[in-house]
Design a protein around this motif. Structure first.
Motif, PDB file in Angstrom:
ATOM      1  N   TRP A 213      35.626  -7.302  -1.271  1.00 18.58           N
ATOM      2  CA  TRP A 213      34.893  -6.510  -2.261  1.00 18.58           C
ATOM      3  C   TRP A 213      33.794  -7.353  -2.906  1.00 18.58           C
ATOM      4  CZ3 TRP A 213      36.007  -1.491  -2.068  1.00 18.58           C
ATOM      5  CH2 TRP A 213      37.256  -1.108  -1.565  1.00 18.58           C
ATOM      6  N   TRP A 214      34.108  -8.611  -3.194  1.00 21.85           N
ATOM      7  CA  TRP A 214      33.120  -9.523  -3.760  1.00 21.85           C
ATOM      8  C   TRP A 214      31.985  -9.762  -2.764  1.00 21.85           C
ATOM      9  CZ3 TRP A 214      31.816 -14.427  -1.890  1.00 21.85           C
ATOM     10  CH2 TRP A 214      30.968 -15.175  -2.717  1.00 21.85           C
ATOM     11  N   ALA A 215      32.331 -10.019  -1.501  1.00 20.78           N
ATOM     12  CA  ALA A 215      31.318 -10.369  -0.505  1.00 20.78           C
ATOM     13  C   ALA A 215      30.435  -9.188  -0.134  1.00 20.78           C
ATOM     14  CB  ALA A 215      31.993 -10.933   0.746  1.00 20.78           C
ATOM     15  N   LEU A 216      30.979  -7.981  -0.154  1.00 19.25           N
ATOM     16  CA  LEU A 216      30.251  -6.811   0.329  1.00 19.25           C
ATOM     17  C   LEU A 216      29.556  -6.023  -0.780  1.00 19.25           C
ATOM     18  CD1 LEU A 216      32.849  -5.630   2.983  1.00 19.25           C
ATOM     19  CD2 LEU A 216      30.538  -6.467   3.444  1.00 19.25           C
ATOM     20  N   TRP A 217      29.753  -6.440  -2.033  1.00 17.43           N
ATOM     21  CA  TRP A 217      29.045  -5.751  -3.114  1.00 17.43           C
ATOM     22  C   TRP A 217      27.527  -5.857  -2.899  1.00 17.43           C
ATOM     23  CZ3 TRP A 217      25.303  -7.412  -6.462  1.00 17.43           C
ATOM     24  CH2 TRP A 217      24.969  -6.534  -7.498  1.00 17.43           C
ATOM     25  N   THR A 218      26.828  -4.805  -3.256  1.00 17.51           N
ATOM     26  CA  THR A 218      25.370  -4.813  -3.166  1.00 17.51           C
ATOM     27  C   THR A 218      24.783  -3.998  -4.312  1.00 17.51           C
ATOM     28  OG1 THR A 218      23.441  -4.239  -1.812  1.00 17.51           O
ATOM     29  CG2 THR A 218      25.384  -2.841  -1.587  1.00 17.51           C
ATOM     30  N   SER A 219      23.606  -4.380  -4.737  1.00 16.52           N
ATOM     31  CA  SER A 219      22.914  -3.620  -5.786  1.00 16.52           C
ATOM     32  C   SER A 219      22.116  -2.461  -5.213  1.00 16.52           C
ATOM     33  CB  SER A 219      21.971  -4.546  -6.564  1.00 16.52           C
ATOM     34  OG  SER A 219      21.006  -5.113  -5.677  1.00 16.52           O
ATOM     35  N   GLN A 220      22.012  -2.401  -3.874  1.00 12.82           N
ATOM     36  CA  GLN A 220      21.233  -1.349  -3.207  1.00 12.82           C
ATOM     37  C   GLN A 220      22.130  -0.148  -2.922  1.00 12.82           C
ATOM     38  OE1 GLN A 220      19.568  -3.218   0.257  1.00 12.82           O
ATOM     39  NE2 GLN A 220      18.303  -4.640  -0.922  1.00 12.82           N
ATOM     40  N   SER A 221      21.903   0.922  -3.650  1.00 13.50           N
ATOM     41  CA  SER A 221      22.800   2.078  -3.581  1.00 13.50           C
ATOM     42  C   SER A 221      22.872   2.688  -2.187  1.00 13.50           C
ATOM     43  CB  SER A 221      22.361   3.135  -4.596  1.00 13.50           C
ATOM     44  OG  SER A 221      21.026   3.556  -4.340  1.00 13.50           O
ATOM     45  N   GLN A 222      21.796   2.586  -1.390  1.00  7.23           N
ATOM     46  CA  GLN A 222      21.807   3.219  -0.068  1.00  7.23           C
ATOM     47  C   GLN A 222      22.784   2.533   0.893  1.00  7.23           C
ATOM     48  OE1 GLN A 222      19.308   1.556  -1.425  1.00  7.23           O
ATOM     49  NE2 GLN A 222      17.985   0.523   0.075  1.00  7.23           N
TER      50      GLN A 222
ATOM     51  N   LEU B 216      37.234  -1.457   2.693  1.00  9.79           N
ATOM     52  CA  LEU B 216      38.520  -0.785   2.882  1.00  9.79           C
ATOM     53  C   LEU B 216      39.145  -1.155   4.224  1.00  9.79           C
ATOM     54  CD1 LEU B 216      37.744   2.790   1.499  1.00  9.79           C
ATOM     55  CD2 LEU B 216      39.406   1.175   0.551  1.00  9.79           C
ATOM     56  N   VAL B 217      38.316  -1.258   5.252  1.00  2.30           N
ATOM     57  CA  VAL B 217      38.824  -1.617   6.579  1.00  2.30           C
ATOM     58  C   VAL B 217      39.306  -3.068   6.595  1.00  2.30           C
ATOM     59  CG1 VAL B 217      38.162  -1.969   8.996  1.00  2.30           C
ATOM     60  CG2 VAL B 217      37.412   0.099   7.783  1.00  2.30           C
ATOM     61  N   LEU B 218      38.538  -3.966   6.001  1.00  4.13           N
ATOM     62  CA  LEU B 218      38.879  -5.391   6.037  1.00  4.13           C
ATOM     63  C   LEU B 218      40.182  -5.692   5.311  1.00  4.13           C
ATOM     64  CD1 LEU B 218      35.399  -7.100   5.538  1.00  4.13           C
ATOM     65  CD2 LEU B 218      36.776  -7.022   7.615  1.00  4.13           C
ATOM     66  N   VAL B 219      40.449  -5.010   4.188  1.00  2.81           N
ATOM     67  CA  VAL B 219      41.695  -5.294   3.474  1.00  2.81           C
ATOM     68  C   VAL B 219      42.890  -4.586   4.100  1.00  2.81           C
ATOM     69  CG1 VAL B 219      40.540  -5.764   1.284  1.00  2.81           C
ATOM     70  CG2 VAL B 219      41.312  -3.437   1.779  1.00  2.81           C
TER      71      VAL B 219
ATOM     72  N   LEU C 295      38.075  12.497   5.286  1.00  2.00           N
ATOM     73  CA  LEU C 295      37.417  13.233   4.210  1.00  2.00           C
ATOM     74  C   LEU C 295      37.409  12.441   2.901  1.00  2.00           C
ATOM     75  CD1 LEU C 295      38.772  16.855   4.809  1.00  2.00           C
ATOM     76  CD2 LEU C 295      36.409  16.072   5.097  1.00  2.00           C
ATOM     77  N   MET C 296      38.534  11.800   2.597  1.00  3.29           N
ATOM     78  CA  MET C 296      38.601  11.023   1.359  1.00  3.29           C
ATOM     79  C   MET C 296      37.672   9.818   1.429  1.00  3.29           C
ATOM     80  SD  MET C 296      39.611  10.793  -1.674  1.00  3.29           S
ATOM     81  CE  MET C 296      40.825  12.118  -1.692  1.00  3.29           C
ATOM     82  N   ALA C 297      37.639   9.151   2.585  1.00  2.00           N
ATOM     83  CA  ALA C 297      36.728   8.016   2.742  1.00  2.00           C
ATOM     84  C   ALA C 297      35.277   8.474   2.602  1.00  2.00           C
ATOM     85  CB  ALA C 297      36.951   7.350   4.101  1.00  2.00           C
ATOM     86  N   PHE C 298      34.939   9.614   3.203  1.00  2.00           N
ATOM     87  CA  PHE C 298      33.576  10.142   3.100  1.00  2.00           C
ATOM     88  C   PHE C 298      33.220  10.465   1.648  1.00  2.00           C
ATOM     89  CE2 PHE C 298      30.859  13.898   2.713  1.00  2.00           C
ATOM     90  CZ  PHE C 298      29.704  13.435   3.343  1.00  2.00           C
TER      91      PHE C 298
END
Length: 397
Positions: free
Chosen positions: A101-110, A120-123, A154-157
């Motif tokens: 979660w720390w590594a994949l955070w981004t400020s770019q909303s897209q 979610l997949v990595l953990v 559906l929940m992931a989407f």
């Protein structure tokens, strides 16, 4: 005040969400776990995202240090050393789970939604998934019962969609999340479990001695287990907890007559046993009566206490991705032994084979004064509810 300082509320919120979702008394409160990915990925900075995720995992496993101290005993040292080792395991596992979660955070909303999905997949998958408890999407079964793989998608989407909304629409994102919570709450509050015809699970109160390879009282112990089995009706089956049977080869003679009786009435009893080798052992489910023999060996033994790659002589053998289901008559059974019930990939691997029944056994003598047994049961029932598969549980305390 600085916006990033104001956002620090997310860290205690993450702790509260983790604790309440997984340690709360009512199963429906597990729904709160679905808020975790949004809390983390919508953080204004990488540091806040990582600390919020860490707080969530620490909260979800709040009782782990106490349980680990009992479980490991002197294996981690005595006194303060044992306590420090237990807290180190709690913190280390939570840190490992928070890193994606720390590594994949981004400020770019897209990109935020796709990165949320990747986290979610990595953990969920090895290597991090070896300690991958408290997976937020486990709660999908509460709100989309019977939807199976489609419900998970559906929940992931939905989470990806909410996380991808730009900063200018954050208020809309929060509103949509709150509305979906209110819409799904009545569904989650209705706790109905699919019945398992001809199956029952039996909890026991055998304490620490259960599972020992060298029982002085082996005969008396076996006789005590027989009292649970004798009332079993013809054509019915019974699940007993993890390791309560003891050493498989040693106990077989003690069960010969009972097994013949069960076979004659077309019944099966599954119990947890150990199968020991010159180097290490397997933690298994074995059947007596019909279909007698070893049916399943645990894929993921508990790291450190059971799985000890540095000491093969005493280590439980991990079977990782092998034999996720087994056949018992015309039923396909998905077995989950204790620790596996907390993880993601063993469960999902089993559901790839379309099981008719989940058999969840555990030995919780070490955690009976904590929330950990309830967390296991809560998780496995959520998975069964998602896929519409009956769950039978058996725990030793």
């Amino acid at each position: 005040m600085n916006r990033r300082l104001l956002s620090l509320w997310r860290i205690p919120a993450g702790l509260a969400v983790g604790y309440l979702a997984w340690n709360g008394t009512h199963p429906a409160i597990l729904m709160l776990a679905l808020a975790m990915p949004l809390l983390v990925m919508n953080s204004p900075s990488r540091a806040t995202a990582g600390l919020t995720a860490l707080a969530y995992y620490l909260g979800s496993a709040w009782d782990l240090p106490h349980g680990a101290a009992v479980f490991f005993g002197d294996n981690l040292g005595s006194g303060l050393l044992n306590t420090a080792g237990s807290y180190a395991l709690w913190l280390g596992a939570s840190l490992a789970l928070s890193l994606p979660w720390w590594a994949l955070w981004t400020s770019q909303s897209q990109w935020r939604g796709l990165r949320l999905l990747l986290a979610l997949v990595l953990v969920a998958l090895p290597p991090i998934g070896i300690v991958g408890w408290a997976w937020p999407l486990t709660a999908t079964g509460l709100v989309l019962p019977g939807f199976g793989w489609i419900g998970l998608g559906l929940m992931a989407f939905w989470l990806v969609f909410l996380a991808s909304m730009p900063a200018s629409k954050q208020a809309m994102s929060v509103l949509l999340a709150a509305l979906s919570f209110l819409i799904f709450l009545p569904v989650a509050l209705v706790q109905r479990h699919d019945p398992a015809p001809l199956w029952q699970g039996q909890d026991t109160q055998l304490g620490w001695g259960s599972g020992s390879l060298y029982w002085v009282e082996m005969y008396e112990h076996t006789q005590a287990l027989k009292t649970y089995i004798q009332p079993l009706a013809p054509h019915h089956n019974l699940l007993l907890p993890e390791t309560v049977g003891g050493e498989w080869q040693a106990i077989l003679p003690l069960w010969r007559n009972e097994s013949a009786r069960l076979n004659a009435q077309h019944s099966t009893v599954l119990m947890g046993v150990r199968q020991t080798y010159p180097q290490g052992y397997d933690n298994c489910l074995a059947a007596i009566g019909q279909h007698q023999g070893i049916k399943y060996c645990q894929r993921v033994p508990v790291p450190v206490s059971m799985w000890q790659p540095w000491d093969q002589a005493t280590s439980a053998h991990p079977h990782w991705f092998s034999q996720p289901v087994f056949k018992l008559g015309n039923q396909t059974i998905a077995p989950l032994i204790c620790y596996e019930q907390l993880l993601v990939w063993p469960v999902l691997q089993s559901f790839l084979h379309h099981p008719d029944l989940i058999l969840a056994s555990g030995n919780s003598w070490w955690s009976r004064q904590t929330h950990l047994p309830q967390i296991q049961i809560k998780a496995v029932h959520a998975w069964g509810r998602l896929f519409g598969v009956p769950v039978v549980t058996a725990m030793n305390y």
